[in-house]
Scaffold this motif. Structure first.
Motif, PDB file in Angstrom:
ATOM      1  N   SER A 297       0.712  -1.243   0.000  1.00 17.35           N
ATOM      2  CA  SER A 297       0.017   0.080   0.085  1.00 17.35           C
ATOM      3  C   SER A 297       0.851   1.245  -0.125  1.00 17.35           C
ATOM      4  O   SER A 297       0.615   2.337  -0.565  1.00 17.35           O
ATOM      5  CB  SER A 297      -0.799   0.048   1.179  1.00 17.35           C
TER       6      SER A 297
ATOM      7  N   ASP B  19       0.817   4.138  -3.041  1.00 17.63           N
ATOM      8  CA  ASP B  19       0.410   5.532  -2.646  1.00 17.63           C
ATOM      9  C   ASP B  19       1.835   6.368  -3.412  1.00 17.63           C
ATOM     10  O   ASP B  19       1.362   7.577  -4.052  1.00 17.63           O
ATOM     11  CB  ASP B  19       0.613   5.597  -1.038  1.00 17.63           C
TER      12      ASP B  19
ATOM     13  N   THR C  53      -0.234  -2.342  -8.428  1.00 15.50           N
ATOM     14  CA  THR C  53       1.195  -2.337  -7.938  1.00 15.50           C
ATOM     15  C   THR C  53       1.471  -3.900  -7.641  1.00 15.50           C
ATOM     16  O   THR C  53       2.806  -4.022  -7.840  1.00 15.50           O
ATOM     17  CB  THR C  53       1.063  -1.261  -6.720  1.00 15.50           C
TER      18      THR C  53
ATOM     19  N   LEU D 227       3.403   5.560  -6.002  1.00 17.76           N
ATOM     20  CA  LEU D 227       3.135   5.456  -7.552  1.00 17.76           C
ATOM     21  C   LEU D 227       1.812   5.912  -8.015  1.00 17.76           C
ATOM     22  O   LEU D 227       1.612   6.063  -9.254  1.00 17.76           O
ATOM     23  CB  LEU D 227       3.273   4.205  -7.967  1.00 17.76           C
ATOM     24  N   ASP D 228       0.798   6.366  -6.954  1.00 10.71           N
ATOM     25  CA  ASP D 228      -0.301   6.733  -7.539  1.00 10.71           C
ATOM     26  C   ASP D 228      -0.962   5.415  -8.486  1.00 10.71           C
ATOM     27  O   ASP D 228      -1.697   5.772  -9.363  1.00 10.71           O
ATOM     28  CB  ASP D 228      -0.444   7.969  -8.119  1.00 10.71           C
ATOM     29  N   PHE D 229      -0.676   4.390  -7.829  1.00 12.63           N
ATOM     30  CA  PHE D 229      -1.462   3.352  -8.588  1.00 12.63           C
ATOM     31  C   PHE D 229      -2.413   2.585  -7.670  1.00 12.63           C
ATOM     32  O   PHE D 229      -2.317   2.634  -6.460  1.00 12.63           O
ATOM     33  CB  PHE D 229      -0.275   2.251  -8.976  1.00 12.63           C
ATOM     34  N   SER D 230      -3.211   1.641  -8.156  1.00 13.81           N
ATOM     35  CA  SER D 230      -4.225   1.013  -7.222  1.00 13.81           C
ATOM     36  C   SER D 230      -3.278  -0.225  -6.646  1.00 13.81           C
ATOM     37  O   SER D 230      -2.128  -0.560  -7.099  1.00 13.81           O
ATOM     38  CB  SER D 230      -5.289   0.282  -8.139  1.00 13.81           C
ATOM     39  N   SER D 231      -3.524  -0.638  -5.480  1.00 13.44           N
ATOM     40  CA  SER D 231      -2.902  -1.668  -4.821  1.00 13.44           C
ATOM     41  C   SER D 231      -2.772  -3.033  -5.686  1.00 13.44           C
ATOM     42  O   SER D 231      -1.953  -3.628  -5.990  1.00 13.44           O
ATOM     43  CB  SER D 231      -3.475  -2.035  -3.581  1.00 13.44           C
TER      44      SER D 231
END
Length: 84
Positions: A28, A32, A41, A34-38
């Motif tokens: 998580s 955060d 990621t 990377l501003d990606f979804s978990s």
């Protein structure tokens, strides 16, 4: 089926982990940064683990990730060694 186009390369992901103040990061936390979804990621991290650049351990309900020696070396490739 093709996935979403990669907007951040592997070396950038590994450098974010390397440059963190912590010796390891949770999925998580990396998501955060990377501003990606978990989920997105996690897919990338598993791929980097398969390539030998990351190690992973389950801690409670999450995975924690850290760079392997190969990952550290890979992040250094292409960087200048200049000191001022």
């Amino acid at each position: 089926m093709a996935g979403r186009e990669e907007t951040i390369d592997d070396k950038t992901i590994l450098r974010l982990i390397r440059d963190s103040d912590d010796p390891f990061l949770a999925t998580s936390e990396i998501a955060d940064l990377l501003d990606f979804s978990s989920q997105g990621t996690l897919k990338r991290l598993y791929s980097l683990e398969e390539d030998g650049y990351l190690s992973c351990k389950k801690a409670g309900n999450t995975n924690i990730w850290w760079l392997t020696d190969s990952g550290i070396e890979y992040t250094k490739s292409g960087e200048s060694n200049w000191s001022e």
